[in-house]
Design a protein around this motif. Structure first.
Motif, PDB file in Angstrom:
ATOM      1  N   ILE A 109       0.923  -1.225  -0.076  1.00  0.00           N
ATOM      2  CA  ILE A 109      -0.050  -0.012   0.151  1.00  0.00           C
ATOM      3  C   ILE A 109       0.847   1.343   0.023  1.00  0.00           C
ATOM      4  O   ILE A 109       1.860   1.439   0.619  1.00  0.00           O
ATOM      5  CB  ILE A 109      -0.796  -0.033   1.182  1.00  0.00           C
ATOM      6  CG1 ILE A 109      -1.974   1.062   1.171  1.00  0.00           C
ATOM      7  CG2 ILE A 109      -0.231  -0.099   2.472  1.00  0.00           C
ATOM      8  CD1 ILE A 109      -2.997   0.998   2.213  1.00  0.00           C
ATOM      9  N   THR A 110       0.493   2.216  -0.868  1.00  0.00           N
ATOM     10  CA  THR A 110       1.241   3.382  -0.866  1.00  0.00           C
ATOM     11  C   THR A 110       0.553   4.470  -0.084  1.00  0.00           C
ATOM     12  O   THR A 110      -0.687   4.756  -0.689  1.00  0.00           O
ATOM     13  CB  THR A 110       1.665   3.951  -2.232  1.00  0.00           C
ATOM     14  OG1 THR A 110       2.513   2.922  -2.934  1.00  0.00           O
ATOM     15  CG2 THR A 110       2.253   5.128  -2.387  1.00  0.00           C
ATOM     16  N   LYS A 111       0.835   5.425   0.573  1.00  0.00           N
ATOM     17  CA  LYS A 111       0.095   6.255   1.404  1.00  0.00           C
ATOM     18  C   LYS A 111       0.997   7.639   1.212  1.00  0.00           C
ATOM     19  O   LYS A 111       2.383   7.905   1.260  1.00  0.00           O
ATOM     20  CB  LYS A 111      -0.191   6.130   2.842  1.00  0.00           C
ATOM     21  CG  LYS A 111      -0.630   4.599   2.777  1.00  0.00           C
ATOM     22  CD  LYS A 111      -2.210   4.676   2.376  1.00  0.00           C
ATOM     23  CE  LYS A 111      -2.898   5.692   3.050  1.00  0.00           C
ATOM     24  NZ  LYS A 111      -4.469   5.425   2.834  1.00  0.00           N
ATOM     25  N   ARG A 112       0.210   8.913   1.278  1.00  0.00           N
ATOM     26  CA  ARG A 112       0.614  10.152   0.936  1.00  0.00           C
ATOM     27  C   ARG A 112       0.761  11.033   2.384  1.00  0.00           C
ATOM     28  O   ARG A 112      -0.274  11.050   2.769  1.00  0.00           O
ATOM     29  CB  ARG A 112      -0.086  11.052  -0.023  1.00  0.00           C
ATOM     30  CG  ARG A 112      -0.094  10.359  -1.465  1.00  0.00           C
ATOM     31  CD  ARG A 112      -1.161  11.104  -2.276  1.00  0.00           C
ATOM     32  NE  ARG A 112      -1.088  12.663  -2.126  1.00  0.00           N
ATOM     33  CZ  ARG A 112      -1.921  13.290  -2.478  1.00  0.00           C
ATOM     34  NH1 ARG A 112      -3.189  12.902  -2.659  1.00  0.00           N
ATOM     35  NH2 ARG A 112      -1.814  14.519  -2.491  1.00  0.00           N
ATOM     36  N   SER A 113       2.061  11.436   2.523  1.00  0.00           N
ATOM     37  CA  SER A 113       2.189  12.309   3.927  1.00  0.00           C
ATOM     38  C   SER A 113       1.438  13.459   3.659  1.00  0.00           C
ATOM     39  O   SER A 113       1.321  14.190   4.685  1.00  0.00           O
ATOM     40  CB  SER A 113       3.309  11.965   4.496  1.00  0.00           C
ATOM     41  OG  SER A 113       4.357  12.690   3.477  1.00  0.00           O
ATOM     42  N   ASP A 114       1.338  13.939   2.371  1.00  0.00           N
ATOM     43  CA  ASP A 114       1.046  15.416   2.256  1.00  0.00           C
ATOM     44  C   ASP A 114      -0.478  15.694   2.159  1.00  0.00           C
ATOM     45  O   ASP A 114      -0.996  16.705   1.553  1.00  0.00           O
ATOM     46  CB  ASP A 114       1.993  15.880   1.077  1.00  0.00           C
ATOM     47  CG  ASP A 114       1.661  15.200  -0.358  1.00  0.00           C
ATOM     48  OD1 ASP A 114       1.070  14.213  -0.199  1.00  0.00           O
ATOM     49  OD2 ASP A 114       1.802  15.813  -1.325  1.00  0.00           O
ATOM     50  N   ALA A 115      -1.370  14.555   2.570  1.00  0.00           N
ATOM     51  CA  ALA A 115      -2.892  14.751   2.354  1.00  0.00           C
ATOM     52  C   ALA A 115      -3.422  14.011   3.389  1.00  0.00           C
ATOM     53  O   ALA A 115      -2.875  13.109   4.109  1.00  0.00           O
ATOM     54  CB  ALA A 115      -3.118  14.152   1.021  1.00  0.00           C
ATOM     55  N   ALA A 116      -4.717  14.661   3.915  1.00  0.00           N
ATOM     56  CA  ALA A 116      -5.461  13.899   4.978  1.00  0.00           C
ATOM     57  C   ALA A 116      -5.651  12.682   4.383  1.00  0.00           C
ATOM     58  O   ALA A 116      -5.839  12.215   3.486  1.00  0.00           O
ATOM     59  CB  ALA A 116      -6.746  14.834   5.226  1.00  0.00           C
ATOM     60  N   TRP A 117      -5.778  11.824   5.617  1.00  0.00           N
ATOM     61  CA  TRP A 117      -5.723  10.198   5.569  1.00  0.00           C
ATOM     62  C   TRP A 117      -7.259   9.968   4.801  1.00  0.00           C
ATOM     63  O   TRP A 117      -8.441  10.517   5.081  1.00  0.00           O
ATOM     64  CB  TRP A 117      -6.038   9.594   6.911  1.00  0.00           C
ATOM     65  CG  TRP A 117      -6.106   8.030   6.680  1.00  0.00           C
ATOM     66  CD1 TRP A 117      -5.298   7.205   6.623  1.00  0.00           C
ATOM     67  CD2 TRP A 117      -7.397   7.329   6.768  1.00  0.00           C
ATOM     68  NE1 TRP A 117      -5.534   5.757   6.593  1.00  0.00           N
ATOM     69  CE2 TRP A 117      -6.960   6.240   6.672  1.00  0.00           C
ATOM     70  CE3 TRP A 117      -8.640   7.819   6.859  1.00  0.00           C
ATOM     71  CZ2 TRP A 117      -7.979   5.077   6.501  1.00  0.00           C
ATOM     72  CZ3 TRP A 117      -9.444   6.656   6.644  1.00  0.00           C
ATOM     73  CH2 TRP A 117      -9.155   5.350   6.356  1.00  0.00           C
ATOM     74  N   ALA A 118      -7.002   9.212   3.730  1.00  0.00           N
ATOM     75  CA  ALA A 118      -8.261   8.501   3.210  1.00  0.00           C
ATOM     76  C   ALA A 118      -8.116   6.891   3.036  1.00  0.00           C
ATOM     77  O   ALA A 118      -6.919   6.639   2.616  1.00  0.00           O
ATOM     78  CB  ALA A 118      -8.806   9.098   1.991  1.00  0.00           C
ATOM     79  N   VAL A 119      -9.061   6.057   3.056  1.00  0.00           N
ATOM     80  CA  VAL A 119      -8.917   4.698   2.904  1.00  0.00           C
ATOM     81  C   VAL A 119      -8.335   4.358   1.511  1.00  0.00           C
ATOM     82  O   VAL A 119      -8.659   4.904   0.586  1.00  0.00           O
ATOM     83  CB  VAL A 119      -9.831   3.948   3.425  1.00  0.00           C
ATOM     84  CG1 VAL A 119     -11.102   4.013   2.255  1.00  0.00           C
ATOM     85  CG2 VAL A 119      -9.686   2.364   3.422  1.00  0.00           C
ATOM     86  N   GLY A 120      -7.436   3.355   1.451  1.00  0.00           N
ATOM     87  CA  GLY A 120      -6.851   2.889   0.223  1.00  0.00           C
ATOM     88  C   GLY A 120      -5.328   3.327  -0.062  1.00  0.00           C
ATOM     89  O   GLY A 120      -5.063   4.454   0.108  1.00  0.00           O
ATOM     90  N   SER A 121      -5.030   2.504  -1.189  1.00  0.00           N
ATOM     91  CA  SER A 121      -3.568   2.938  -1.620  1.00  0.00           C
ATOM     92  C   SER A 121      -3.745   3.940  -2.525  1.00  0.00           C
ATOM     93  O   SER A 121      -4.580   4.319  -3.208  1.00  0.00           O
ATOM     94  CB  SER A 121      -2.936   1.634  -2.387  1.00  0.00           C
ATOM     95  OG  SER A 121      -1.689   2.041  -2.795  1.00  0.00           O
ATOM     96  N   GLY A 122      -2.561   5.077  -2.268  1.00  0.00           N
ATOM     97  CA  GLY A 122      -2.547   6.041  -3.263  1.00  0.00           C
ATOM     98  C   GLY A 122      -3.272   7.476  -2.667  1.00  0.00           C
ATOM     99  O   GLY A 122      -3.425   8.530  -3.186  1.00  0.00           O
TER     100      GLY A 122
END
Length: 586
Positions: A377-390
């Motif tokens: 799974i890839t997650k972005r630290s520059d955006a508010a959490w949302a479920v799912g990869s990307g």
């Protein structure tokens, strides 16, 4: 052609409209109608009637004596059907329509060719104003007024017996109504209001039976006819959830993922096939039975066997619930478990994104559960959490700069969904903001550092070991003044709030070439370095153009600190190459 008896002796000046005033039959109309009736009876009694399929065929055949009677029974134009009388001698004259066909009752077929509010029906016999029509209702009307068209003819507005539009739902599916054409209307003979009351009573009885079945934990069966376009169907009672349902179409069991349940509404993702007439969809469901499970801390001594009360009290007084949960977790090998879940900067956005590999971890705290990340799974630290990869990863606020960012595996126990978030907190992510409150289980699996622009500092992870791509020169690369008195230094190259094992390179210089330096953990005592320099782990070399360095590993305290001390005054240089982070392993 004279007026019909119904027209001559109509109740009102405008037929069917009381407001037009009472109608008084005129004597000329009565005499004309009577004369016509006498001639019709006389002709019918002495001459056999002829039957033609269309009016055109009838008009083409004038080789019949005057007053001969003929029937037209299936002309495409409904008004052309009826009883005709020959005027003129054989071979001459023409035919005149004198009466409707004597069909008192006509059955119509309504198989849903139209809509619930614009019916399309067919009859084997053309309808007329003098015939009653038996009309089945295929689908419950959802609006008003409602129309019906017979045999492709003009739409007639359906009116109730008193002349009103049916109410919404007043023509329920399965109802059969009687009515007749009256101009541009189809006037119901049966009372729509009474029929609706009967239908409602029958539906209530069925509903009560279904609820009774649920109370007995019996299966309730609902059937429907698919038509290839309808996706939404109304169940008789609320099954609670789709887990309580079994659905089959044409005998094939449907996957739970192919439909949803909301209250009494069943919605298919694709419309089931069918002819719209034969029931080919079966839905069975049963409710749960509440066996009266007692709530927490509600069982009293009356419910426990007398001989066991003393032993139970002893055990309960010895261990708290939290201690029991913890003991069970440890003994079963759940607590502290961590496998895989390695994290690295994602090539798509090295400054902000992290990709975590599949793996599993036990959640932190009491009553741990296993959280399984089934795929990377890839997650972005520059955006508010949302479920799912990307998608985003921040639990709250913006990504910190020149600070530490902590990554957590999180889980929703109610659905089993496992995801990853990041937080400025080293102890726990913020739950209930960007991350929904249902994610009650979590475990820190990685920590990364950001620079002054908020970009993730490059590093490399191998299991518990993290190495910086560029070593962190502590104290800005300047020397720490050290000596025989111990002092603590805070390392910039390791996270704080928990202990890690710092991987260091150290260099020590001193005017006294017989001593060295000692870098140790604050968890150790402040020890005397002793005779023979046995505790020195960084040596000292004073020869020109030469120095001595040491690679050491030292456990930090929860503030990211280590202790330094030397056999004599000198300068200590430290560089942090990385650290070992057990991430909550037991």
């Amino acid at each position: 052609m004279p007026l019909t008896a119904r027209q001559v002796w109509r109740d009102f000046v405008s037929d069917g409209i009381p407001a037009s005033g009472n109608h008084k039959p005129g004597k000329p109309d009565i005499r004309s109608w009577g004369t016509y009736l006498e001639s019709f009876i006389a002709g019918s009694s002495v001459v056999s009637s002829l039957v033609f399929s269309t009016r055109a065929l009838l008009l083409a055949d004038v080789a019949h004596a005057e007053n001969t009677m003929a029937w037209v029974i299936s002309d495409p134009v409904a008004d052309n059907n009826g009883i005709y009388q020959k005027a003129g001698a054989s071979g001459l004259g023409t035919w005149a329509r004198v009466a409707d066909l004597p069909y008192p009752f006509i059955a119509a077929s309504n198989v849903g060719a139209g809509t619930a509010n614009a019916l399309q029906a067919t009859t084997d016999i053309p309808i007329s104003e003098t015939a009653l029509v038996w009309l089945p209702i295929f689908a419950t009307n959802t609006t008003t007024p409602v129309t019906v068209a017979f045999n492709g003819g003009s739409a007639l507005t359906i009116k109730t017996n008193p002349g009103n539009d049916p109410v919404v739902g007043g023509l329920p599916a399965g109802m059969i109504v009687l009515g007749r054409q009256q101009g541009t209307e189809f006037r119901l003979i049966s009372d729509q209001a009474s029929n609706a009351i009967v239908a409602a009573a029958e539906a209530a009885a069925d509903l009560a039976a279904d609820y009774a079945a649920l109370a007995l934990n019996d299966k309730v069966l609902n059937t429907f006819a698919g038509n290839g376009s309808q996706t939404v169907f109304a169940l008789s009672v609320d099954p609670g959830s789709k887990s309580n349902t079994d659905v089959n179409v044409n005998g094939v069991i449907q996957l739970k993922s192919s439909y949803s349940i909301s209250g009494t509404t069943l919605t298919f993702s694709e419309a089931p096939p069918g002819d719209g007439i034969e029931n080919n969809i079966e839905v069975t469901f049963g409710g749960k039975i509440d066996i009266g499970t007692p709530g927490s801390e509600t069982v009293d001594a009356d419910k426990i066997k007398t001989t066991d009360i003393a032993a139970i009290r002893t055990k309960l007084s010895t261990y708290s619930k939290a201690e029991v949960d913890a003991a069970v977790a440890v003994s079963s090998g759940v607590a502290g478990r961590l496998y895989g879940l390695g994290g690295a900067q994602d090539a798509g956005d090295l400054n902000n994104d992290m990709t975590f590999q599949l793996g599993e971890a036990a959640s932190a705290g009491a009553s741990p559960v296993i959280m399984v990340l089934a795929s990377a799974i890839t997650k972005r630290s520059d955006a508010a959490w949302a479920v799912g990869s990307g998608n985003g990863a921040m639990d709250t606020g913006a990504k910190p700069t020149s600070s530490w960012l902590h990554w957590y595996a999180i889980k929703r126990p109610d659905t089993g969904v496992v995801d990853v978030c990041c937080s400025a907190s080293a102890s726990a992510p913020t739950i209930g903001g960007n991350v929904p409150a249902q994610y009650t289980k979590y475990r820190r699996i990685r920590s990364t550092k950001t620079d002054g622009s908020g970009n993730i500092t490059a590093d490399s992870q191998d299991g518990d070991e993290v190495l910086w791509q560029t070593a962190v020169k502590e104290n800005g690369g300047a020397a720490y003044s050290t000596g025989t008195t111990a002092a603590l230094v805070t390392l910039a190259g390791v996270p704080s709030a928990f202990k890690v094992r710092a991987i260091l390179n150290a260099t020590f210089t001193s005017g006294t070439d017989t001593v060295g330096a000692f870098v140790s953990s604050p968890d150790e005592g402040d020890q005397a370095l002793g005779v023979g320099n046995s505790l020195f782990n960084v040596s000292n070399m004073q020869n020109a153009s030469e120095n001595a360095s040491a690679g050491i590993e030292v456990r930090t305290n929860a503030s990211g600190q280590v202790r330094h001390k030397a056999g004599a005054a000198g300068s200590l240089y430290l560089a942090t190459r990385g650290y070992i982070d057990r991430r909550g392993r037991i």
